[in-house]
Design a protein around this motif. Structure first.
Motif, PDB file in Angstrom:
ATOM      1  N   LEU A   1     -15.802   9.080 -13.817  1.00  0.00           N
ATOM      2  CA  LEU A   1     -15.420   9.591 -12.493  1.00  0.00           C
ATOM      3  C   LEU A   1     -15.463   8.474 -11.458  1.00  0.00           C
ATOM      4  O   LEU A   1     -14.559   8.331 -10.628  1.00  0.00           O
ATOM      5  CB  LEU A   1     -16.353  10.732 -12.090  1.00  0.00           C
ATOM      6  CG  LEU A   1     -16.085  11.376 -10.730  1.00  0.00           C
ATOM      7  CD1 LEU A   1     -14.729  12.072 -10.732  1.00  0.00           C
ATOM      8  CD2 LEU A   1     -17.188  12.366 -10.376  1.00  0.00           C
TER       9      LEU A   1
ATOM     10  N   LEU B   1     -12.489   5.990 -12.123  1.00  0.00           N
ATOM     11  CA  LEU B   1     -11.191   6.503 -11.696  1.00  0.00           C
ATOM     12  C   LEU B   1     -11.091   6.582 -10.172  1.00  0.00           C
ATOM     13  O   LEU B   1     -10.045   6.284  -9.588  1.00  0.00           O
ATOM     14  CB  LEU B   1     -10.958   7.885 -12.307  1.00  0.00           C
ATOM     15  CG  LEU B   1     -10.782   7.927 -13.838  1.00  0.00           C
ATOM     16  CD1 LEU B   1     -10.762   9.363 -14.334  1.00  0.00           C
ATOM     17  CD2 LEU B   1      -9.512   7.194 -14.246  1.00  0.00           C
ATOM     18  N   GLY B   2     -12.198   6.981  -9.526  1.00  0.00           N
ATOM     19  CA  GLY B   2     -12.188   7.064  -8.075  1.00  0.00           C
ATOM     20  C   GLY B   2     -12.030   5.711  -7.414  1.00  0.00           C
ATOM     21  O   GLY B   2     -11.240   5.543  -6.465  1.00  0.00           O
TER      22      GLY B   2
ATOM     23  N   ASP C   1      -8.562   4.427  -7.731  1.00  0.00           N
ATOM     24  CA  ASP C   1      -7.640   5.133  -6.842  1.00  0.00           C
ATOM     25  C   ASP C   1      -7.654   4.575  -5.423  1.00  0.00           C
ATOM     26  O   ASP C   1      -6.615   4.528  -4.752  1.00  0.00           O
ATOM     27  CB  ASP C   1      -8.008   6.621  -6.837  1.00  0.00           C
ATOM     28  CG  ASP C   1      -6.946   7.482  -6.176  1.00  0.00           C
ATOM     29  OD1 ASP C   1      -5.794   7.016  -6.047  1.00  0.00           O
ATOM     30  OD2 ASP C   1      -7.253   8.631  -5.796  1.00  0.00           O
TER      31      ASP C   1
ATOM     32  N   SER D   1      -2.827  10.497  -1.981  1.00  0.00           N
ATOM     33  CA  SER D   1      -3.771  11.374  -2.658  1.00  0.00           C
ATOM     34  C   SER D   1      -3.687  12.793  -2.091  1.00  0.00           C
ATOM     35  O   SER D   1      -3.436  12.996  -0.902  1.00  0.00           O
ATOM     36  CB  SER D   1      -5.193  10.845  -2.497  1.00  0.00           C
ATOM     37  OG  SER D   1      -6.124  11.755  -3.045  1.00  0.00           O
TER      38      SER D   1
ATOM     39  N   PHE E   1      -6.320  14.814  -2.529  1.00  0.00           N
ATOM     40  CA  PHE E   1      -7.723  15.250  -2.472  1.00  0.00           C
ATOM     41  C   PHE E   1      -8.154  15.442  -1.023  1.00  0.00           C
ATOM     42  O   PHE E   1      -7.867  14.619  -0.146  1.00  0.00           O
ATOM     43  CB  PHE E   1      -8.633  14.225  -3.138  1.00  0.00           C
ATOM     44  CG  PHE E   1     -10.080  14.644  -3.141  1.00  0.00           C
ATOM     45  CD1 PHE E   1     -10.594  15.389  -4.186  1.00  0.00           C
ATOM     46  CD2 PHE E   1     -10.924  14.326  -2.080  1.00  0.00           C
ATOM     47  CE1 PHE E   1     -11.918  15.798  -4.188  1.00  0.00           C
ATOM     48  CE2 PHE E   1     -12.243  14.729  -2.065  1.00  0.00           C
ATOM     49  CZ  PHE E   1     -12.735  15.467  -3.132  1.00  0.00           C
TER      50      PHE E   1
ATOM     51  N   MET F   1     -14.063  16.562  -7.198  1.00  0.00           N
ATOM     52  CA  MET F   1     -13.688  15.255  -7.741  1.00  0.00           C
ATOM     53  C   MET F   1     -13.423  15.357  -9.239  1.00  0.00           C
ATOM     54  O   MET F   1     -12.501  14.729  -9.767  1.00  0.00           O
ATOM     55  CB  MET F   1     -14.790  14.232  -7.461  1.00  0.00           C
ATOM     56  CG  MET F   1     -14.930  13.842  -6.003  1.00  0.00           C
ATOM     57  SD  MET F   1     -13.695  12.638  -5.477  1.00  0.00           S
ATOM     58  CE  MET F   1     -14.389  11.129  -6.147  1.00  0.00           C
TER      59      MET F   1
ATOM     60  N   HIS G   1     -10.084  16.899  -9.645  1.00  0.00           N
ATOM     61  CA  HIS G   1      -9.011  16.019  -9.180  1.00  0.00           C
ATOM     62  C   HIS G   1      -8.688  14.915 -10.185  1.00  0.00           C
ATOM     63  O   HIS G   1      -7.507  14.590 -10.386  1.00  0.00           O
ATOM     64  CB  HIS G   1      -9.411  15.398  -7.837  1.00  0.00           C
ATOM     65  CG  HIS G   1      -8.348  14.518  -7.237  1.00  0.00           C
ATOM     66  ND1 HIS G   1      -7.191  15.028  -6.687  1.00  0.00           N
ATOM     67  CD2 HIS G   1      -8.277  13.165  -7.102  1.00  0.00           C
ATOM     68  CE1 HIS G   1      -6.444  14.025  -6.233  1.00  0.00           C
ATOM     69  NE2 HIS G   1      -7.083  12.893  -6.472  1.00  0.00           N
ATOM     70  N   TYR G   2      -9.711  14.351 -10.828  1.00  0.00           N
ATOM     71  CA  TYR G   2      -9.499  13.150 -11.634  1.00  0.00           C
ATOM     72  C   TYR G   2      -9.488  13.370 -13.147  1.00  0.00           C
ATOM     73  O   TYR G   2      -8.879  12.598 -13.880  1.00  0.00           O
ATOM     74  CB  TYR G   2     -10.569  12.104 -11.312  1.00  0.00           C
ATOM     75  CG  TYR G   2     -10.345  11.400  -9.998  1.00  0.00           C
ATOM     76  CD1 TYR G   2      -9.297  10.512  -9.828  1.00  0.00           C
ATOM     77  CD2 TYR G   2     -11.181  11.642  -8.913  1.00  0.00           C
ATOM     78  CE1 TYR G   2      -9.079   9.864  -8.622  1.00  0.00           C
ATOM     79  CE2 TYR G   2     -10.974  11.003  -7.692  1.00  0.00           C
ATOM     80  CZ  TYR G   2      -9.923  10.111  -7.562  1.00  0.00           C
ATOM     81  OH  TYR G   2      -9.709   9.488  -6.365  1.00  0.00           O
ATOM     82  N   PHE G   3     -10.184  14.397 -13.640  1.00  0.00           N
ATOM     83  CA  PHE G   3     -10.388  14.492 -15.087  1.00  0.00           C
ATOM     84  C   PHE G   3      -9.336  15.372 -15.762  1.00  0.00           C
ATOM     85  O   PHE G   3      -9.121  16.517 -15.353  1.00  0.00           O
ATOM     86  CB  PHE G   3     -11.774  15.066 -15.395  1.00  0.00           C
ATOM     87  CG  PHE G   3     -12.875  14.053 -15.313  1.00  0.00           C
ATOM     88  CD1 PHE G   3     -12.636  12.768 -14.865  1.00  0.00           C
ATOM     89  CD2 PHE G   3     -14.159  14.383 -15.698  1.00  0.00           C
ATOM     90  CE1 PHE G   3     -13.654  11.828 -14.784  1.00  0.00           C
ATOM     91  CE2 PHE G   3     -15.189  13.459 -15.637  1.00  0.00           C
ATOM     92  CZ  PHE G   3     -14.932  12.176 -15.176  1.00  0.00           C
TER      93      PHE G   3
END
Length: 572
Positions: A197, A200-201, A204, A318, A320, A339, A342-344
């Motif tokens: 996480l 990836l964050g 981004d 984004s 998010f 989160m 949003h990412y996984f």
């Protein structure tokens, strides 16, 4: 808000995890032959297992959810809860306090207070600690209910009661041992679930440099200097210069000294893990083993919050965004679940949600095992049935588990009044742990401290916390739960956390002074013989000549402190 969609593989991962958790409880049930097995694991846990459990007991949902929420609300200053508010205290516990805890053979922190002071001091601490644990357990339950509501769209109340039932089952079966081995598994799950996480964050937002640039926009929008969200010490010259609303004195005294040492040195929740270690040396190494991963956890649990607020402020490409609560404030507690969504992708989403579930299990189970131990030994056996058989104590421990979880349900609804559960948790610690630390400090290092002094010092410290909280409010408070309930607001703090720090300082200082004054005018009822092993000046130091120098607690402690200092300098 639409519930998170789970594919079959995500559901399968969650089902396997829950089956494993409950399976540990069923396997260990046959080993729970005595109350000592149920409450203290027979004092047979290796140092590395006790160390990871020591850390994981503190790594509950209130930390994972709460620290991520604080990362979004306060920025990198949240790292102070680790590098200032944990590591020095953990080293102090290992070197100075663990010999008294473990050497006295006390079964709980309140029982140590009985041996050092008297029965009434023990009773007061047992009651206040029991209240604190059910509050902490309720906070974990609230976080779990939020997660289930977001994942499955379940009603909040249904989620609360279901989560309570899961923990009730595996703790009532396997006791502390079940909690400890689940906590070790949960530690590795949390690392595996949150590391992707963070990666990836950061990718981004353009890495650390991209994150700091976006956080500068957040700082400016909130009226602070551009670096206020990305520097831990630079903007602490004034309480109005940083989002946490504290100056360096409040940080060092309120968090770094009172709240930090008050929690790590006196909270039976974590002490119970060290007291279950297989030897004195293993018990002393336990906090030091835990300190190394502890200082790295800001990168797993705080960074997601910082990324979340950066994306919310600067949408760009984004999609998010953190949602708002009915009062208009952002719901920071939803950082981690949102989160993850949003990412996984499927599969990894199941792993991330399992890690979050694991953090909930860890925090709630830790508080429940501490509660049932203190209730059974320090209230039930001490005052209600002094001659209770071991079988009766074992039965009462399981019954207390049911009662503790039921009361925690009520605390879960109370936690819903805060947009950051870490604010509520630190408020509870300010009332209970802050004055208790003053009592322990005097009790362990000042032979003249008396039972009367300790008892009235604790009472005075708790009352001082109540008065300060009743006369102050954080900026923008809309409910008396956050202070001002005495009818007059003496001071308004920039944030809930700033109010908590000063509440803790007042509670500690009043308890410290009152304990000294009353001790000086009352007679010490304990002889030197009775205080041997309980007071530093009367306790022979254990020989460490047979231990290799780099494995000695003092050497390991210095190394840990140096590493923590380096991290503070890097993120200054």
């Amino acid at each position: 808000m639409q519930p998170i969609h789970l594919d079959w593989i995500d559901i399968a991962i969650l089902v396997v995890y829950f089956a494993f958790v409950l399976g540990i409880g069923f396997v260990l049930k046959r080993y729970m032959r005595s109350s000592n097995d149920f409450f203290l694991s027979g004092r047979s846990i290796p140092a590395w297992v006790a160390g990871l459990a020591f850390l994981s007991a503190n790594l509950g949902a209130q930390e994972v959810i709460g620290m991520a929420a604080s990362g979004a609300k306060y920025g990198i200053m949240t790292s102070h809860f680790y590098w200032v508010g944990a590591i020095p205290a953990m080293v102090f516990v290992a070197i100075f306090m663990m010999p008294f805890y473990y050497g006295s053979k006390a079964r709980s922190v309140p029982e140590y207070l009985k041996l050092r002071f008297d029965e009434k001091t023990r009773a007061l601490n047992a009651v206040t600690f029991a209240v604190m644990t059910v509050f902490s357990s309720g906070i974990s339950m609230y976080a779990m209910a939020l997660l289930l509501n977001l994942i499955l769209g379940w009603d909040f109340s249904v989620s609360v009661w279901l989560s309570a039932g899961i923990v009730l089952l595996y703790i009532s079966l396997g006791g502390l041992t079940s909690a400890i081995y689940n906590e070790v598994m949960q530690f590795f799950l949390i690392v595996a679930g949150f590391a992707p996480l963070v990666y990836l964050g950061l990718r981004d937002v353009g890495g650390w440099s991209g994150l700091t640039a976006r956080l500068a926009e957040v700082s400016t929008a909130q009226g602070y200097a551009p670096g206020a969200f990305s520097h831990s010490w630079q903007f602490m010259g004034s309480a109005t210069s940083n989002p946490m609303g504290v100056e360096w004195l409040a940080m060092l005294m309120g968090l770094g000294f009172v709240l930090s040492f008050g929690y790590w040195c006196t909270d039976f929740l974590v002490m119970q893990r060290a007291m279950a270690a297989e030897s004195m040396m293993a018990a002393r190494r336990t906090p030091l083993v835990a300190a190394v991963p502890k200082m790295l956890f800001p990168f797993l649990v705080i960074l997601p919050g910082m990324i979340a607020i950066a994306l919310t402020q600067h949408h760009g490409a984004s999609t998010f965004s953190l949602p708002a609560k009915p009062d208009g404030s952002l719901n920071y507690d939803l950082v981690i679940p949102l989160m993850l969504r949003h990412y996984f992708p499927s599969g990894i989403l199941g792993l991330g949600l399992t890690a979050l579930m694991a953090s909930f299990m860890s925090g709630m189970a830790g508080n429940v095992t501490a509660f049932n131990t203190v209730w059974t030994y320090d209230i039930y056996q001490a005052y209600l049935r002094p001659k209770a058989s071991d079988a009766a104590l074992l039965w009462m421990g399981r019954a207390a588990t049911v009662v503790g979880i039921t009361i925690s349900v009520g605390a879960a609804y109370f936690a819903a009044h805060f947009n950051n559960i870490m604010d509520l948790l630190q408020l509870v610690f300010a009332f209970v742990n802050a004055p208790l630390f003053a009592t322990f400090l005097l009790g362990m290092f000042w032979r003249r401290a008396t039972g009367h002094g300790a008892f009235w010092g604790l009472i005075s410290g708790i009352l001082a916390a109540a008065v300060h909280h009743g006369l102050t409010q954080p900026h923008g408070a809309t409910t008396l739960v956050k202070g001002g309930w005495l009818g007059h607001v003496w001071r308004t703090y920039p944030s809930e956390m700033a109010q908590n720090f000063w509440t803790a300082i007042f509670a500690w200082a009043v308890c410290f002074l009152v304990t000294i004054l009353i001790s000086l005018v009352t007679r010490q009822q304990k002889s030197d013989t009775e205080l041997t092993g309980l007071v530093s000046s009367l306790t022979p130091r254990a020989s460490e000549e047979h231990v290799v120098w780099y494995q000695r607690p003092a050497t390991m402690g210095v190394l840990v402190l140096v590493l923590a200092l380096i991290l503070n300098v890097i993120f200054w």
